[in-house]
Design an enzyme around this catalytic site. Structure first.
Site, PDB file in Angstrom:
ATOM      1  CD  GLU A 218       1.940   7.692  -1.422  1.00 12.17           C
ATOM      2  OE1 GLU A 218       3.058   8.105  -1.799  1.00 12.17           O
ATOM      3  OE2 GLU A 218       1.475   6.583  -1.747  1.00 12.17           O
TER       4      GLU A 218
ATOM      5  NE  ARG B 211      -0.840   0.791   0.311  1.00 13.05           N
ATOM      6  CZ  ARG B 211       0.438   0.599   0.071  1.00 13.05           C
ATOM      7  NH1 ARG B 211       1.127  -0.261   0.805  1.00 13.05           N
ATOM      8  NH2 ARG B 211       1.028   1.256  -0.899  1.00 13.05           N
TER       9      ARG B 211
ATOM     10  CB  THR C 242      -3.242   2.893  -2.083  1.00 17.47           C
ATOM     11  OG1 THR C 242      -2.040   2.863  -1.307  1.00 17.47           O
ATOM     12  CG2 THR C 242      -3.533   1.472  -2.546  1.00 17.47           C
TER      13      THR C 242
ATOM     14  CE  LYS D 262       4.080   4.631  -6.233  1.00 16.89           C
ATOM     15  NZ  LYS D 262       3.170   4.490  -5.101  1.00 16.89           N
TER      16      LYS D 262
HETATM   17  C1  3PG Z   1       4.262   0.823  -0.978  1.00 16.26           C
HETATM   18  O1  3PG Z   1       3.546   0.528  -1.907  1.00 16.26           O
HETATM   19  O2  3PG Z   1       4.072   0.409   0.174  1.00 16.26           O
HETATM   20  C2  3PG Z   1       5.319   1.806  -1.252  1.00 16.26           C
HETATM   21  O3  3PG Z   1       5.827   1.609  -2.498  1.00 16.26           O
HETATM   22  C3  3PG Z   1       6.384   1.788  -0.228  1.00 16.26           C
HETATM   23  O4  3PG Z   1       7.247   0.765  -0.468  1.00 16.26           O
HETATM   24  P1  3PG Z   1       8.432   0.515   0.550  1.00 16.26           P
HETATM   25  O5  3PG Z   1       7.785  -0.059   1.804  1.00 16.26           O
HETATM   26  O6  3PG Z   1       9.294  -0.477  -0.164  1.00 16.26           O
HETATM   27  O7  3PG Z   1       9.087   1.842   0.822  1.00 16.26           O
END
Ligand code: 3PG
Length: 213
Positions: free
Chosen positions: A46, A50, A74, A134
């Protein structure tokens, strides 16, 4: 084992115990990172939308790492979905759900793991045919207790909890009958990427294989 070229959401979730949530700041990191994760048995990647480099990173991985399956994280708009598919993504993960994003993913041929955190959001996603979701942000929004509560009314839904998941709490989540895999950023530490320590990332990926019994 060959991976499917157009995986379903369930196939994305079943491939490994963890879907890595990846933030790439440097296009030069994309291919060695993907190779390091694949070497550790993690193929569903994934790449979050971002950073300005995210789409270019997806293109590189799709072109140069055939054993990886590129996913876009995202994904928040129809434009995100279209751009991700054009860059070589084969699945999408969204932090929430809108019917517009669902339609855009279907139009682009992308499997989608829609993000949900409430019963109403689950019902909205189910109305559009989604049964693999999710749970985000999982630990912040109720963690294992929430998943146990949902297993009653939403007995036909399977989840990928993401957000606050660690190697320590992942086994408890993965043991729940309505959890197929978890998502997390811990197996892609930024400092390891900057240092080019791909062996550490392969080791972190390998360690995730023992989280699901
Ligand atoms: C995120 O949005 O960055 C993911 O949910 C990952 O979260 P984490 O850094 O808590 O694993």
């Amino acid at each position: 084992m060959a991976h499917p070229l157009a995986p379903t959401a369930l196939q994305v979730m079943q491939d490994a115990p963890v879907i890595p949530v990846i933030v790439l700041q440097d296009v030069a990191h994309a291919v060695p990172l993907a190779r390091a994760l694949v070497a550790g048995g993690v193929r569903m990647l994934e790449i979050t939308l971002r950073t300005p480099q995210a789409l270019a990173c997806m293109e590189r991985i799709a072109a140069e790492v055939p054993d990886a399956v590129v996913g876009a994280g995202t994904v928040r708009s129809a434009a995100d979905a279209a751009a991700a598919a054009k860059a070589g993504a084969r699945f999408a993960v969204s932090p929430g759900y809108t019917p517009t994003v669902g339609q855009a993913c279907r139009d682009a041929g992308l499997a989608l793991l829609p993000g949900v955190a409430t019963g109403s959001e689950i019902m909205l996603a189910q109305e559009d045919g989604y049964t693999e979701l999710k749970f985000f942000p999982a630990l912040q929004a109720g963690g294992p207790a929430m998943l146990k509560a949902w297993s009653g009314p939403f007995f036909d839904v399977r989840f990928c909890p993401t957000g606050g998941v660690t190697p320590q709490n992942a086994p408890e989540l993965l043991a729940l009958p309505n959890v197929v895999c978890v998502g997390g950023s811990w197996l892609v530490p930024h400092d390891a990427m900057v240092a080019g320590d791909w062996g550490r990332i392969t080791a972190l990926a390998q360690q995730t294989q023992s989280l699901r019994n």
